[in-house]
Design an enzyme around this catalytic site. Structure first.
Site, PDB file in Angstrom:
ATOM      1  N   ASP A  88       0.904  -1.145   0.000  1.00 39.19           N
ATOM      2  CA  ASP A  88       0.000   0.000   0.000  1.00 39.19           C
ATOM      3  C   ASP A  88       0.943   1.196   0.000  1.00 39.19           C
ATOM      4  OD1 ASP A  88      -1.342   2.279   0.836  1.00 39.19           O
ATOM      5  OD2 ASP A  88      -2.816   1.144   1.963  1.00 39.19           O
ATOM      6  N   HIS A  89       1.014   1.936  -1.102  1.00 38.42           N
ATOM      7  CA  HIS A  89       2.102   2.904  -1.207  1.00 38.42           C
ATOM      8  C   HIS A  89       2.016   4.016  -0.160  1.00 38.42           C
ATOM      9  CE1 HIS A  89      -0.684   5.387  -3.636  1.00 38.42           C
ATOM     10  NE2 HIS A  89       0.115   6.385  -3.378  1.00 38.42           N
ATOM     11  N   HIS A  91      -5.593   2.889   1.864  1.00 40.15           N
ATOM     12  CA  HIS A  91      -4.804   4.058   2.271  1.00 40.15           C
ATOM     13  C   HIS A  91      -5.342   4.706   3.561  1.00 40.15           C
ATOM     14  CE1 HIS A  91      -3.082   3.452  -1.556  1.00 40.15           C
ATOM     15  NE2 HIS A  91      -3.774   4.303  -2.275  1.00 40.15           N
TER      16      HIS A  91
HETATM   17  C1  BG6 Z   1      -3.892   5.080  -5.881  1.00 41.10           C
HETATM   18  C2  BG6 Z   1      -5.308   5.140  -6.415  1.00 41.10           C
HETATM   19  O1  BG6 Z   1      -3.743   3.988  -5.017  1.00 41.10           O
HETATM   20  O2  BG6 Z   1      -3.612   6.295  -5.186  1.00 41.10           O
HETATM   21  C3  BG6 Z   1      -5.518   6.362  -7.296  1.00 41.10           C
HETATM   22  O3  BG6 Z   1      -5.567   3.955  -7.169  1.00 41.10           O
HETATM   23  C4  BG6 Z   1      -5.093   7.619  -6.564  1.00 41.10           C
HETATM   24  O4  BG6 Z   1      -6.889   6.467  -7.684  1.00 41.10           O
HETATM   25  C5  BG6 Z   1      -3.692   7.445  -5.996  1.00 41.10           C
HETATM   26  O5  BG6 Z   1      -5.138   8.693  -7.483  1.00 41.10           O
HETATM   27  C6  BG6 Z   1      -3.284   8.649  -5.171  1.00 41.10           C
HETATM   28  O6  BG6 Z   1      -1.991   8.496  -4.667  1.00 41.10           O
HETATM   29  P1  BG6 Z   1      -1.196   9.728  -4.072  1.00 41.10           P
HETATM   30  O7  BG6 Z   1       0.095   9.145  -3.608  1.00 41.10           O
HETATM   31  O8  BG6 Z   1      -1.038  10.710  -5.194  1.00 41.10           O
HETATM   32  O9  BG6 Z   1      -2.037  10.294  -2.968  1.00 41.10           O
END
Ligand code: BG6
Length: 509
Positions: free
Chosen positions: A204-205, A267
């Protein structure tokens, strides 16, 4: 520029020193996809520039349509120029591109995996990668089961052993991990028949973001916050992830997914657990993940009858015209969910999560609202009314930082009060912006450090909470999502969700 508020003292030696990963080959399944080009390749290039990569490594782009290596390298260079925040260093690029290889193959044909094994064995010999293998599943989730099974059948998976065992195999599995509780359980079962849990890296990034990790240091590296971090002092908590963009060409994926599966199930629940968890026994992977799990298991279930008081779903005007979206789609692009945590620390404190596309701005933040003062000393009602409760805002992105709002006397003979803000900014304090989340997570996967990755039980606990909400929305209720104007704060019911508790969202605009 000197930081006027905070002076930064960094110890000369890091408190915990990150190890350099051992040599390895990295296979990206889905190498021609958006994630690989926008995130994975730039992250690996930056790690090469920063000399964080192993001494020797190969990157193998695997997909049905990937071109041969020279053309693929050119494609990646173009993508890197578009997505990297810094100019590309030709010398670093030359070093980096010489480690990129490609393999055309089908995710659904076992023979492609046998061919991959032969190729990897050959590269191990020429590039001294010692048989260590990191597989990254960056494909559509429908391919995950097939790829996992084929990795095993083609004998690409080494048995798991002690942490420093070589050669090793690890598999990074992208989100969404499952579509609901039963599919997540099924995928976990399948993964467990191929891999040991120690080899399974569910990514989960958000966990790779510096500001998300800093929630732990902020809470457990300071003594002043922990005593007030509970229901006695905290009134309510907002966890928001707002985006100003829409679905940006990903309409068909998004329409099957929706904001709850895309953002809230992973997230936002990750961020919430870090804010709410108890101090872990140690900073080790399992101790930390044990505490996160306890929070997920303490979330009060939302019943179908309780849904209107706990969840709001919205869809931005114009969503139905996006390419790939079904004409009468009910998929929400906005959701707000009220969560109660049934444990001693958080009894009675609502946590409100909200996420949405086409909102006024891109921001991810946690806003902690403290209780009002118990008694106003200053007599005059108008002055007392001006005393706003304290607010602590963790700005996870952009403009990363932390701010604390409190009341202050306005200078002068009359008694007057104003809200003021103490503001810590990462950029001002550390004079650099945080690295991309994928850099840290790829490094950790190469190092064999699973702390920032989701464990099997946590993924299932998150789905246990989310699935009844989705089920009630998708199967039991017959109304559609509330439409909201692009650029607005979302549907009106999202405001009402908090107003009915005497609370309010921090405005986004
Ligand atoms: C991804 C989603 O996991 O996270 C996207 O699939 C979203 O829909 C993105 O735009 C947002 O990531 P960050 O790091 O820009 O908040």
């Amino acid at each position: 520029m000197e930081n006027p508020v905070f002076r930064v003292h960094t110890p000369s030696e890091p408190m915990m020193k990150a190890r350099k990963p051992s040599p390895c080959s990295i296979v990206i399944f889905g190498a021609t996809g958006d994630l690989a080009k926008r995130k994975l390749i730039p992250a690996l290039y930056h790690l090469t520039r920063d000399q964080a990569m192993p001494e020797s490594f190969s990157i193998i782009g695997f997909s049905r349509t990937v071109p041969e290596a020279t053309a693929f390298r050119e494609e990646l260079l173009r993508a890197l120029s578009d997505f990297s925040p810094d100019p590309i260093d030709p010398e670093v690029w030359q070093r980096f591109e010489s480690s990129i290889f490609t393999m055309q193959g089908s995710f659904t044909e076992l023979e492609s995996f046998h061919a991959l094994k032969r190729y990897m064995d050959e590269l191990d010999g020429t590039r001294q990668t010692k048989g260590n293998r990191l597989f990254y599943l960056a494909t559509l989730p429908t391919f995950f089961p097939k790829i996992l099974k084929s990795l095993k059948a083609a004998e690409l998976v080494h048995p798991a052993g002690p942490p420093d065992q070589q050669p090793w195999t690890r598999v990074v599995i992208e989100k969404p991990f499952g579509h609901d509780l039963s599919s997540a359980i099924e995928l976990n079962r399948l993964a467990a028949s191929v891999l040991d849990e120690r080899q399974t890296y569910r990514i989960d990034h958000y966990m790779g973001k510096e500001t998300v990790q800093n929630i732990l240091v902020f809470r457990f590296g300071n003594s002043i916050f922990e005593p007030i971090w509970n229901h006695k002092y905290i009134d309510y908590v907002e966890v928001t992830m707002a985006e100003n963009l829409g679905v940006e060409g990903r309409g068909d994926f998004y329409d099957q997914t929706g904001v709850v599966r895309d953002i809230i199930q992973n997230h936002l629940l990750e961020v919430l657990t870090l804010c709410a968890m108890e101090p872990p026994v140690s900073f080790g992977a399992d101790d930390l993940r044990d505490e996160k799990l306890k929070i997920l298991r303490s979330l009060r279930p939302v019943t179908i009858d309780g849904l209107p008081k706990h969840a709001v779903f919205g869809q931005y005007r114009g969503y139905l015209d996006e390419k790939g979206v079904a004409p009468a789609s009910r998929t929400p692009t906005f959701a707000a969910v009220k969560v109660m945590i049934d444990n001693w620390r958080w009894q009675g404190v609502p946590f409100y999560m909200r996420a949405g596309k086409r909102l006024p701005t891109k921001t991810t933040e946690v806003v902690i609202h403290f209780h009002p003062i118990p008694f106003c000393l200053f007599g005059r009602e108008d002055v007392c009314q001006m005393l706003k409760p304290n607010v602590l805002r963790l700005r996870l992105q952009p403009n990363e930082g932390i701010e604390l709002c409190f009341s202050s006397k306005v200078p002068g003979e009359d008694l007057n009060v104003a809200d003021v803000t103490m503001d810590f900014s990462y950029a001002r304090a550390f004079k650099k912006s945080p690295p991309d989340a994928y850099e840290r997570l790829l490094l950790d996967a190469m190092r064999g450090d699973a702390m920032l990755f989701s464990r099997r039980d946590a993924v299932e606990a998150a789905w246990t909470f989310i699935t009844p909400i989705l089920k009630a929305w998708e199967e039991e209720l017959d109304r559609g999502p509330q439409e909201y104007e692009p650029g607005s704060e979302g549907p009106l019911d999202s405001m009402k969700l908090l107003w009915s508790d005497g609370h309010a969202w921090r405005p986004l605009a």
